[in-house]
Write a protein that holds these residues in place. Sequence first.
Motif, PDB file in Angstrom:
ATOM      1  N   PHE A  94       0.637  -0.983   0.211  1.00  0.00           N
ATOM      2  CA  PHE A  94       0.356  -0.099   0.208  1.00  0.00           C
ATOM      3  C   PHE A  94       0.951   1.654  -0.338  1.00  0.00           C
ATOM      4  N   TRP A  95       2.130   1.192   0.346  1.00  0.00           N
ATOM      5  CA  TRP A  95       3.443   2.388  -0.494  1.00  0.00           C
ATOM      6  C   TRP A  95       2.951   2.999  -1.916  1.00  0.00           C
ATOM      7  N   LEU A  96       2.639   1.396  -2.455  1.00  0.00           N
ATOM      8  CA  LEU A  96       2.270   2.313  -4.291  1.00  0.00           C
ATOM      9  C   LEU A  96       0.785   1.869  -4.055  1.00  0.00           C
ATOM     10  N   VAL A  97       0.375   0.777  -4.140  1.00  0.00           N
ATOM     11  CA  VAL A  97      -1.380   0.554  -4.833  1.00  0.00           C
ATOM     12  C   VAL A  97      -2.092   1.245  -3.655  1.00  0.00           C
ATOM     13  N   ALA A  98      -3.114   2.491  -3.931  1.00  0.00           N
ATOM     14  CA  ALA A  98      -4.074   3.859  -3.491  1.00  0.00           C
ATOM     15  C   ALA A  98      -4.956   2.660  -2.807  1.00  0.00           C
ATOM     16  N   LEU A  99      -6.290   2.408  -2.066  1.00  0.00           N
ATOM     17  CA  LEU A  99      -7.330   1.468  -1.839  1.00  0.00           C
ATOM     18  C   LEU A  99      -8.157   2.876  -2.416  1.00  0.00           C
ATOM     19  N   HIS A 100      -7.692   4.328  -1.487  1.00  0.00           N
ATOM     20  CA  HIS A 100      -8.962   5.318  -2.192  1.00  0.00           C
ATOM     21  C   HIS A 100      -8.416   6.413  -2.649  1.00  0.00           C
ATOM     22  N   GLU A 101      -9.871   6.449  -2.948  1.00  0.00           N
ATOM     23  CA  GLU A 101      -8.760   7.909  -3.980  1.00  0.00           C
ATOM     24  C   GLU A 101      -8.008   9.768  -3.524  1.00  0.00           C
ATOM     25  N   HIS A 102      -8.803   9.533  -2.324  1.00  0.00           N
ATOM     26  CA  HIS A 102      -7.925  10.508  -1.682  1.00  0.00           C
ATOM     27  C   HIS A 102      -6.077   9.815  -1.931  1.00  0.00           C
ATOM     28  N   GLU A 103      -5.757   9.237  -1.696  1.00  0.00           N
ATOM     29  CA  GLU A 103      -4.788   8.494  -1.512  1.00  0.00           C
ATOM     30  C   GLU A 103      -3.918   8.817  -3.151  1.00  0.00           C
ATOM     31  N   ARG A 104      -4.147   8.808  -3.743  1.00  0.00           N
ATOM     32  CA  ARG A 104      -3.782   7.967  -5.875  1.00  0.00           C
ATOM     33  C   ARG A 104      -3.163   9.412  -5.353  1.00  0.00           C
ATOM     34  N   ARG A 105      -1.267   9.327  -5.902  1.00  0.00           N
ATOM     35  CA  ARG A 105      -0.674   9.789  -6.296  1.00  0.00           C
ATOM     36  C   ARG A 105      -0.183   9.615  -7.887  1.00  0.00           C
ATOM     37  N   ASP A 106       0.405  10.467  -8.538  1.00  0.00           N
ATOM     38  CA  ASP A 106       1.043  10.219  -9.655  1.00  0.00           C
ATOM     39  C   ASP A 106       2.224   9.270  -9.666  1.00  0.00           C
ATOM     40  N   LEU A 107       3.610   9.697  -9.097  1.00  0.00           N
ATOM     41  CA  LEU A 107       4.430   9.189  -8.575  1.00  0.00           C
ATOM     42  C   LEU A 107       4.668   9.092  -7.010  1.00  0.00           C
ATOM     43  N   VAL A 108       5.067   7.800  -7.245  1.00  0.00           N
ATOM     44  CA  VAL A 108       5.758   7.737  -5.267  1.00  0.00           C
ATOM     45  C   VAL A 108       7.143   7.468  -4.875  1.00  0.00           C
ATOM     46  N   CYS A 109       7.390   7.954  -4.065  1.00  0.00           N
ATOM     47  CA  CYS A 109       9.374   7.532  -4.238  1.00  0.00           C
ATOM     48  C   CYS A 109       9.339   7.069  -2.885  1.00  0.00           C
ATOM     49  N   ILE A 110       9.996   5.770  -3.137  1.00  0.00           N
ATOM     50  CA  ILE A 110      10.446   5.266  -2.247  1.00  0.00           C
ATOM     51  C   ILE A 110      11.357   5.323  -1.376  1.00  0.00           C
ATOM     52  N   GLY A 111      11.891   5.155  -0.509  1.00  0.00           N
ATOM     53  CA  GLY A 111      13.267   5.888  -0.514  1.00  0.00           C
ATOM     54  C   GLY A 111      14.026   7.419  -0.101  1.00  0.00           C
ATOM     55  N   GLU A 112      14.992   7.150  -0.420  1.00  0.00           N
ATOM     56  CA  GLU A 112      15.846   8.897  -0.740  1.00  0.00           C
ATOM     57  C   GLU A 112      15.048   8.921  -2.622  1.00  0.00           C
ATOM     58  N   SER A 113      15.186   8.583  -3.360  1.00  0.00           N
ATOM     59  CA  SER A 113      15.178   8.836  -4.679  1.00  0.00           C
ATOM     60  C   SER A 113      14.920   7.347  -5.695  1.00  0.00           C
ATOM     61  N   SER A 114      14.116   6.291  -5.554  1.00  0.00           N
ATOM     62  CA  SER A 114      13.817   5.510  -6.144  1.00  0.00           C
ATOM     63  C   SER A 114      12.119   5.556  -6.550  1.00  0.00           C
ATOM     64  N   TYR A 115      12.096   6.030  -7.262  1.00  0.00           N
ATOM     65  CA  TYR A 115      10.231   6.587  -7.983  1.00  0.00           C
ATOM     66  C   TYR A 115       9.760   5.138  -8.831  1.00  0.00           C
ATOM     67  N   TYR A 116       8.816   5.154  -8.492  1.00  0.00           N
ATOM     68  CA  TYR A 116       7.611   4.487  -8.961  1.00  0.00           C
ATOM     69  C   TYR A 116       6.151   4.997  -9.745  1.00  0.00           C
ATOM     70  N   PRO A 117       5.064   4.310 -10.288  1.00  0.00           N
ATOM     71  CA  PRO A 117       3.954   5.104 -10.854  1.00  0.00           C
ATOM     72  C   PRO A 117       2.973   4.813 -10.003  1.00  0.00           C
ATOM     73  N   GLY A 118       2.200   5.704  -8.850  1.00  0.00           N
ATOM     74  CA  GLY A 118       1.426   5.736  -8.186  1.00  0.00           C
ATOM     75  C   GLY A 118       0.468   4.049  -8.787  1.00  0.00           C
ATOM     76  N   LEU A 119      -0.292   3.483  -8.106  1.00  0.00           N
ATOM     77  CA  LEU A 119      -1.319   2.570  -8.397  1.00  0.00           C
ATOM     78  C   LEU A 119      -2.643   2.454  -7.487  1.00  0.00           C
ATOM     79  N   TYR A 120      -3.274   2.038  -8.252  1.00  0.00           N
ATOM     80  CA  TYR A 120      -4.938   1.844  -7.712  1.00  0.00           C
ATOM     81  C   TYR A 120      -6.018   1.105  -8.622  1.00  0.00           C
ATOM     82  N   VAL A 121      -6.688   0.445  -7.265  1.00  0.00           N
ATOM     83  CA  VAL A 121      -7.337  -0.662  -7.998  1.00  0.00           C
ATOM     84  C   VAL A 121      -8.774   0.344  -8.015  1.00  0.00           C
ATOM     85  N   ASP A 122      -9.355   0.145  -9.518  1.00  0.00           N
ATOM     86  CA  ASP A 122     -10.999   0.538  -9.700  1.00  0.00           C
ATOM     87  C   ASP A 122     -11.565   0.188  -9.540  1.00  0.00           C
TER      88      ASP A 122
END
Length: 159
Positions: A94-122
Amino acid sequence: MRSHQLHKSFKLYRSVNTTTRHHSNNPGAEYRWERNRKKVGDELLAKRETMHGRQKRGRDYTPLFYFLVKQIGKPWDKIFSEVCGRLDTTVPVFWLVALHEHERRDLVCIGESSYYPGLYVDGRGILQQVNSSITGKDVKVTCRCCTHTYIGELVPWMD
């Protein structure tokens, strides 16, 4: 054993050596001090508790993040059930996957400099990317001393 069965048996995290030089151990609060702050009624409980804290340190969940990104467009229930069997805890999911709409982010930073796309369940129960137009070019490199990555790919420094 078939290759897809073998793949499912691998863990989605790896242990990291946290005693090496220049590695932050994320020290946090000292559990030994918290242990003796129990209320008087909890004396018996405090004496039986161990000195071990509740945080698990030294875990790298990069394999989990790669796995989740590859699962975009697939049913969430199947993904999550597989992940549960291959992790020590589901919290990093759930650092990457948002279950609620208000938690959604386009880009997620894990640690200091590792980025991943934000995910959600439609609404249909399918894992989706929050913003499918996000690429490594959208990562803001904040300093030259760190290696910034987007899904494992190097993000170059722009002057």
